[in-house]
Design a protein around this motif. Structure first.
Motif, PDB file in Angstrom:
ATOM      1  N   HIS A 119      53.876  94.547 113.386  1.00 32.67           N
ATOM      2  CA  HIS A 119      52.533  94.851 113.883  1.00 32.67           C
ATOM      3  C   HIS A 119      52.424  94.373 115.327  1.00 32.67           C
ATOM      4  O   HIS A 119      53.456  94.223 115.992  1.00 32.67           O
ATOM      5  CB  HIS A 119      51.469  94.272 112.944  1.00 32.67           C
ATOM      6  N   ASP A 142      47.691  97.965 108.639  1.00 28.82           N
ATOM      7  CA  ASP A 142      48.720  98.477 109.568  1.00 28.82           C
ATOM      8  C   ASP A 142      49.836  97.442 109.732  1.00 28.82           C
ATOM      9  O   ASP A 142      49.742  96.605 110.610  1.00 28.82           O
ATOM     10  CB  ASP A 142      48.045  98.791 110.903  1.00 28.82           C
ATOM     11  N   GLU A 174      57.930  99.728 115.170  1.00 28.80           N
ATOM     12  CA  GLU A 174      57.141 100.962 115.166  1.00 28.80           C
ATOM     13  C   GLU A 174      56.069 100.914 116.240  1.00 28.80           C
ATOM     14  O   GLU A 174      55.841 101.873 116.975  1.00 28.80           O
ATOM     15  CB  GLU A 174      56.505 101.182 113.784  1.00 28.80           C
ATOM     16  N   GLU A 175      55.411  99.747 116.328  1.00 23.92           N
ATOM     17  CA  GLU A 175      54.288  99.609 117.271  1.00 23.92           C
ATOM     18  C   GLU A 175      54.766  99.657 118.725  1.00 23.92           C
ATOM     19  O   GLU A 175      53.967  99.876 119.624  1.00 23.92           O
ATOM     20  CB  GLU A 175      53.539  98.296 117.016  1.00 23.92           C
ATOM     21  N   TYR A 271      41.094  98.928 113.315  1.00 24.90           N
ATOM     22  CA  TYR A 271      42.413  99.421 113.704  1.00 24.90           C
ATOM     23  C   TYR A 271      42.901  98.702 114.969  1.00 24.90           C
ATOM     24  O   TYR A 271      42.205  98.672 115.982  1.00 24.90           O
ATOM     25  CB  TYR A 271      42.345 100.931 113.947  1.00 24.90           C
ATOM     26  N   HIS A 272      44.082  98.098 114.882  1.00 23.54           N
ATOM     27  CA  HIS A 272      44.683  97.359 116.000  1.00 23.54           C
ATOM     28  C   HIS A 272      43.757  96.274 116.548  1.00 23.54           C
ATOM     29  O   HIS A 272      43.822  95.936 117.729  1.00 23.54           O
ATOM     30  CB  HIS A 272      45.120  98.304 117.125  1.00 23.54           C
ATOM     31  N   ASP A 432      49.950 104.783 118.386  1.00 28.18           N
ATOM     32  CA  ASP A 432      50.613 104.859 117.087  1.00 28.18           C
ATOM     33  C   ASP A 432      49.789 104.090 116.065  1.00 28.18           C
ATOM     34  O   ASP A 432      49.388 102.983 116.337  1.00 28.18           O
ATOM     35  CB  ASP A 432      51.990 104.208 117.156  1.00 28.18           C
ATOM     36  N   PRO A 433      49.574 104.684 114.898  1.00 33.97           N
ATOM     37  CA  PRO A 433      48.879 103.899 113.879  1.00 33.97           C
ATOM     38  C   PRO A 433      49.699 102.690 113.483  1.00 33.97           C
ATOM     39  O   PRO A 433      50.897 102.692 113.635  1.00 33.97           O
ATOM     40  CB  PRO A 433      48.777 104.855 112.699  1.00 33.97           C
TER      41      PRO A 433
HETATM   42 ZN   LIG Z   1      49.723 100.308 114.472  1.00 34.98          ZN
END
Ligand SMILES: [Zn+2]
Length: 433
Positions: A119, A142, A174-175, A271-272, A432-433
């Motif tokens: 994350h 997330d 991913e992040e 989110y984030h 990006d999620p």
């Molecule tokens: Zn994310």
């Protein structure tokens, strides 16, 4: 026999279909266990699991120990559980486990189940500027949610392996730009030519009312029926889309010509941000989505033939993703609605463009104006402008000091109470999620 329920009757009949084994496997996917995984991964001790951090290593060790306990085989580098890759001098790690297929004829073929476990650490630039710098961003939705589901799926499938081999890939990085999944497709645990499908779980923790988005249905003619059956079995309210791309880990697989799906319950106000916490997740919802994922993976992994690939070269996201992202980006922040150039030698930010319909346009700010100050705060850099705007709330107004030609003037800018529209955003951002 009389009142014996039909399910139980099936259990007692030899060879009466796959139901008994399926029911036993599905029963191992438990909301209480999902919660325990998420509570560990999204605890403050794991400091937001930034890829390449010490905490990412702690999370990776947890995942590897669970996969080991379920009886999977390590699928990482040199016979271990970890796949290492680097960015900017930092070492990051995917965690990969393999469950060998039960059919000697089909076990050389593979289905990859993936979820990213990294994350954004302590926010700031890592969070795309959405979360404040310094606070721990726990990343429960997330993507501790998808990570926990992946563990429960590994446990479920390990209790009764399907015909084809399964790879469980916990991606890192991913992040930072899908680094772990990009690394995987270049150095796969098992050959990509034999990989028949990929299913990606990213942010599945805020279902509410049985909602699930599934993207990627256009990447194989087989998907729509398989996805519909899985959704129906778990009584999910599905929203679907064709495209093989998403701002998530299915994209590198799509680009390699592999049928893929993206399971997602959409973004939200946390989110984030530092409020993406374990107590806000819908664990019964994750359980149902996990069961649905089990059903569709089981179908692909047990099918007689291989799922054919089809091109679907678009990005699949929920219909209201853009609206939610604008709300999230707007958040409590106001937007002036200008593009600014490099600060001048004597200070001040030159306005290069005023967006139509924006607060700046309504206040009469013009191209070529030099922004000098908001209230008492001087504007010498873009960062100062962002910081000054950060202190103004929606529905309020602020006084701007401006140099126009040789004159110095002052204008009142009113910021609307509602979320800004697209035209008044300085730059529509997508993360990006
Ligand atoms: Zn994310």
């Amino acid at each position: 026999m009389g009142t014996m329920p039909f399910d139980l009757l099936l259990l007692l009949l030899p060879g009466a279909g796959r139901l008994p084994g399926d029911a036993a496997s599905l029963a191992t996917i438990k909301a209480s266990e999902l919660r325990a995984h998420v509570e560990f991964l999204a605890s403050d001790e794991l400091e937001g699991r930034e890829a390449g951090s010490e905490a990412e290593g702690v999370a990776a060790a947890y995942l590897a120990s669970r996969l080991h306990a379920f009886g999977l085989k390590p699928g990482g580098d040199e016979g271990g559980w970890l796949q290492h890759f680097r960015q900017g001098g930092r070492v990051m790690r995917n965690v990969v486990g393999i469950l060998e297929g039960s059919d000697p004829r089909r076990r050389s073929e593979v289905v990859v189940l993936g979820a990213h476990f990294d994350h954004v650490g302590r926010g700031g630039a890592q969070s795309g500027g959405m979360g404040p710098k310094g606070e721990i961003h726990n990343g429960a939705d997330d993507n501790a949610s998808g990570t926990a589901a992946l563990l429960e799926l590994a446990e479920a499938f390990a209790s009764a392996p399907p015909a084809r081999t399964l790879v469980f890939a916990h991606f890192s990085g991913e992040e930072k730009g899908l680094l772990g999944s990009k690394h995987y497709v270049e150095s796969p645990a098992l050959p990509l030519e034999s990989t028949v499908a990929m299913v990606n779980l990213d942010m599945i923790g805020r279902s509410r009312e049985s909602y699930l988005f599934v993207g990627g249905l256009g990447t194989s003619p087989g998907w729509p029926a398989i996805v519909a059956r899985a959704g129906e079995s778990e009584k999910l309210a599905l929203e679907t889309a064709e495209g093989g791309r998403a701002p998530s880990d299915n994209t590198p697989f799509y680009e390699k010509g592999i049928p893929c799906l993206f399971l997602f319950t959409n973004i939200h106000e946390d989110y984030h941000g530092p409020g993406d916490d374990a107590e806000k997740l819908d664990y019964a919802g994750i359980e149902r989505i996990g069961r649905a994922a089990w059903r569709l993976v089981a179908e692909v992994a047990n099918a007689e033939g291989r799922l054919p690939f089809k091109e679907a070269d678009s990005t699949a996201l929920p219909a209201d993703f853009g609206k939610r992202m604008r709300e999230r980006m707007g958040g409590n922040r106001v937007r002036l609605g200008v593009r600014t150039g490099e600060p001048g030698p004597e200070g001040g930010l030159p306005v290069e463009e005023v967006f139509e319909g924006s607060p700046a346009a309504s206040a009469g700010i013009l191209d070529g104006d030099l922004l000098l100050a908001i209230g008492d705060a001087p504007l010498r850099t873009r960062a100062e402008l962002m910081a000054a705007l950060g202190k103004v709330k929606r529905g309020e107004s602020a006084r701007l000091r401006i140099r126009r030609g040789v004159e110095e003037i002052s204008v009142e800018v009113r910021f609307p109470a509602e979320a800004p529209s697209r035209s008044s955003e300085s730059r529509p951002a997508r993360r990006d999620p």
